[in-house]
Design an enzyme around this catalytic site. Structure first.
Site, PDB file in Angstrom:
ATOM      1  N   HIS A  86      -4.489   6.040   7.803  1.00 37.20           N
ATOM      2  CA  HIS A  86      -3.155   6.390   8.272  1.00 37.20           C
ATOM      3  C   HIS A  86      -2.566   7.411   7.324  1.00 37.20           C
ATOM      4  O   HIS A  86      -3.125   7.695   6.255  1.00 37.20           O
ATOM      5  CB  HIS A  86      -2.256   5.156   8.349  1.00 37.20           C
ATOM      6  CG  HIS A  86      -2.227   4.352   7.083  1.00 37.20           C
ATOM      7  ND1 HIS A  86      -3.157   3.357   6.822  1.00 37.20           N
ATOM      8  CD2 HIS A  86      -1.426   4.390   5.991  1.00 37.20           C
ATOM      9  CE1 HIS A  86      -2.902   2.815   5.636  1.00 37.20           C
ATOM     10  NE2 HIS A  86      -1.861   3.433   5.115  1.00 37.20           N
ATOM     11  N   CYS A 106       0.870  -1.176   0.000  1.00 36.31           N
ATOM     12  CA  CYS A 106       0.000   0.000   0.000  1.00 36.31           C
ATOM     13  C   CYS A 106       0.906   1.224   0.000  1.00 36.31           C
ATOM     14  O   CYS A 106       2.135   1.109  -0.036  1.00 36.31           O
ATOM     15  CB  CYS A 106      -0.954   0.003   1.193  1.00 36.31           C
ATOM     16  SG  CYS A 106      -0.161   0.084   2.802  1.00 36.31           S
TER      17      CYS A 106
END
Length: 648
Positions: A567, A394
């Site tokens: 995040h 990611c």
């Protein structure tokens, strides 16, 4: 807020996204003040001369509430959205300029002046905050806020107010012409598409509400209040999806229907229309029918129905007009439902945007399974290195990739593959060049391919798509059958190599990190909440919250199975002071993914230094094997139970 390049301006996809952002921003100005609209409507309904219990003295409260209190609160909210707490005061003060130099209701002007004042304070703070000498912060902040307030007040009084007057007068004459010529039902051609782009609150409160308040003073009611807020057309679309939608989550649609019709949150049906854009035809026809009945039977409301719930509409209906208003809602629903049902029953599955993305992923995987060249490439890697290196990647390598890697690693161990498979997680920018297989979110695949062009790339919409990982195991088994090389087992792998998912636990989750029974209107609000808690508890600098929102724009952090893992970007790791995790429960859910069914009940905000957070994320992954555990985590009110489930 908007993309600044010329090239992107002419990109229809970017333009649509920017329009939706504008609509959501305007909605965020209105939503915190909905109770004021309701209070105003109830006072109208009860105490006006045509109300249920007319009272001359209490009815005098309506003017100051509608003309002063409501615009000032919306101006404050608009300024605060752009300029933070310091932007609220200039936003409120600028509203006085609109009120003082506006011959009509000030809502439309306030939706311009409030954010403008907040933007001015934002620009000023950006220039001077780092240059203020220690000890002079309060002095500079107070005086700068006062100066911006005065400047905003002058701009509102001399420029924005007159412009809004000019615009609104022509708009009023135009709409009066439409009404006199019985053309008002055709306004649905513009209203419904604009609503789908989340401009519903701007249309309702910025255009129709000022016209409605003016008409109420003359006639005691106004149909303008019911043009946009009629829940009938949206209800027709939702019921047709409930009965005829392809592979839809019926429970989610049923809940959406209740929330839309009784809760008045119209935005909840917009994604269903965006999946099949031609459903806008059903909305337009339904809305046209409702407006026709309103006009023919002289219906209308005595105040804005906010939110657009059937309950609000009943509460704001004058006592002699229930028949006309309810008939308008019913027939708009009926026409929309019939048209939507016809479209859903005749449409092809491939025309549904976002339809069963997992099927597309499996189709892509099967294509690779049938590609001898692809298998030979992996077989060559196996002969050369005696290992297949899989990376789940990611953007930052700190959230969704860890969960995906943990799930796949567990399945690899249980599969008893006779070949050596290494499963790791990584940020895309640091993917090793010798990776054999790279798994990323579909929006990040192109970036991953540019980093490791020699690897096989698979795309996911959902990092918790267990079916995908099962198919990948079958793929690896097929590779095994094609390869004649000597192999070693994954049992040997575990003894020779410590997988990254088993990194030593250096962070411990405690009760202070857990927030249960929270509510958020959208994912941006949820991300701001978890980000603010990370900041308040000393894990990150304040700028990290902005990076969390930027990360969400790259690709949704919704993982599936009711979980989102927001995040920051990898570039924001310098904003992390200490590894920290905020576990936040949203029992009513927050839409995090691109599809309407992508609802997160558990939102875990992450700020990580090195790999200290890995064991926490891995523990979450282990809990995902049991649907009952996920359901319990989504609804429990016991902090100790959360800690017990996660074994932390």
């Amino acid at each position: 807020m908007f993309t600044n390049t010329k090239k992107s301006f002419f990109n229809l996809s970017v333009l649509k996204t920017n329009i939706q952002k504008l609509g959501k921003f305007l909605s965020n100005m209105i939503m915190p003040n909905i109770s004021i609209f309701i209070a105003l409507g109830l006072i109208n309904s009860l105490f006006m001369p045509y109300g249920w219990i007319p009272n001359k003295y209490l009815s005098e409260l309506i003017f100051p509430i509608s003309s002063y209190l409501l615009p000032i609160l919306i101006g404050y909210t608009g300024g605060r959205l752009i300029g933070g707490d310091r932007g609220g005061i200039p936003g409120a003060i600028s509203t006085i300029g609109i009120i003082s130099n506006s011959s009509i209701h000030a809502l439309l002007g306030v939706m311009i002046s409030g954010p403008l004042a907040g933007f001015l304070i934002y620009l000023l703070d950006k220039k001077i905050q780092k240059r203020i000498k220690s000890g002079f912060e309060m002095l500079v902040n107070n005086f700068s806020s006062a100066i911006i307030s005065i400047l905003s007040l002058i701009l509102s009084f001399f420029i924005i107010g007159p412009f809004v007057n000019y615009f609104s007068s022509y708009l009023f004459y135009f709409i009066s012409f439409i009404i006199k010529n019985n053309l008002l039902p055709f306004s649905a051609i513009f209203i419904e598409p604009a609503k789908i782009f989340f401009l519903n609150n701007m249309i309702n409160h910025g255009i129709f509400s000022p016209l409605g308040f003016q008409e109420v003073q003359e006639k005691g009611k106004s149909l303008f209040f019911l043009l946009e807020s009629n829940p009938g057309p949206g209800l027709g679309v939702l019921i047709s999806w409930l009965l005829f939608g392809y592979h839809s989550n019926k429970k989610i649609i049923y809940s959406s229907t209740i929330i839309h019709f009784f809760g008045g949150i119209h935005e909840i049906y917009f994604p269903y229309v965006l999946k099949i854009p031609r459903l806008i035809i059903a909305l337009i026809l339904g809305s046209m029918t409702g407006i026709f009945f309103l006009s023919f039977f002289h219906g209308g409301l005595i105040s804005s129905a906010s939110p657009g719930s059937i309950l609000s509409i009943i509460a704001m209906t004058p006592k002699d007009y229930y028949y006309s208003n309810l008939m308008s809602v019913f027939f708009s629903f009926f026409v929309s439902f019939v048209c939507s049902s016809f479209l859903l029953k005749t449409i092809k599955q491939k025309d549904i945007k976002g339809y069963d993305s997992s099927l597309n992923l499996n189709t892509d995987l099967n294509k690779n399974l049938n590609s001898l060249k692809s298998i030979d490439n992996i077989a060559y890697s196996l002969n050369k290195d005696k290992i297949i290196k899989i990376f789940v990647a990611c953007d930052a390598g700190m959230g969704s990739s860890i969960m995906g890697a943990a799930i796949l690693n567990k399945k690899v161990k249980l599969s008893k593959l006779p070949l050596f498979v290494s499963v790791n997680y990584s940020a895309i920018d640091v993917l090793p060049k010798n990776a054999d297989i790279v798994i990323t979110h579909i929006k990040l695949t192109d970036k991953a391919k540019s980093c490791v062009p020699t690897a096989m790339h698979f795309s996911l919409n959902n990092f918790l798509d267990y079916h995908f990982y099962d198919d990948l195991i079958k793929y690896l088994q097929k590779v095994t059958n094609k390869s004649n090389s000597d192999t070693i087992s994954n049992t040997e792998l575990n003894s020779k190599m410590k997988n990254n998912v088993n990194t030593q636990k250096l962070f411990k989750l405690t009760k202070k990190n857990i927030f249960l029974n929270q509510y958020a209107y959208n994912k941006e609000e949820a991300i701001n909440f978890v980000g603010s808690k990370l900041f308040e508890q000393g894990y990150v600098k304040f700028e990290y919250i902005k990076s969390m929102l930027e990360r969400e724009k790259l690709a949704p952090t919704w993982l599936g199975e009711s979980i989102a893992l927001p995040h920051g970007t990898i570039s924001a790791k310098d904003k992390v002071l200490n590894t920290g995790i905020i576990f936040c429960q949203f029992p009513k859910g927050v839409q995090f993914g691109e599809n309407i069914d992508d609802i997160a009940h558990l939102v875990i905000g992450i700020a990580a230094r090195n790999n200290e957070h890995v064991m926490v994320v891995s523990s979450l992954t282990n809990a995902l094997d049991d649907e009952n555990i996920i359901k319990e985590l989504s609804n429990t009110k016991d902090y100790n139970r959360v800690l017990e489930i996660l074994s932390l």
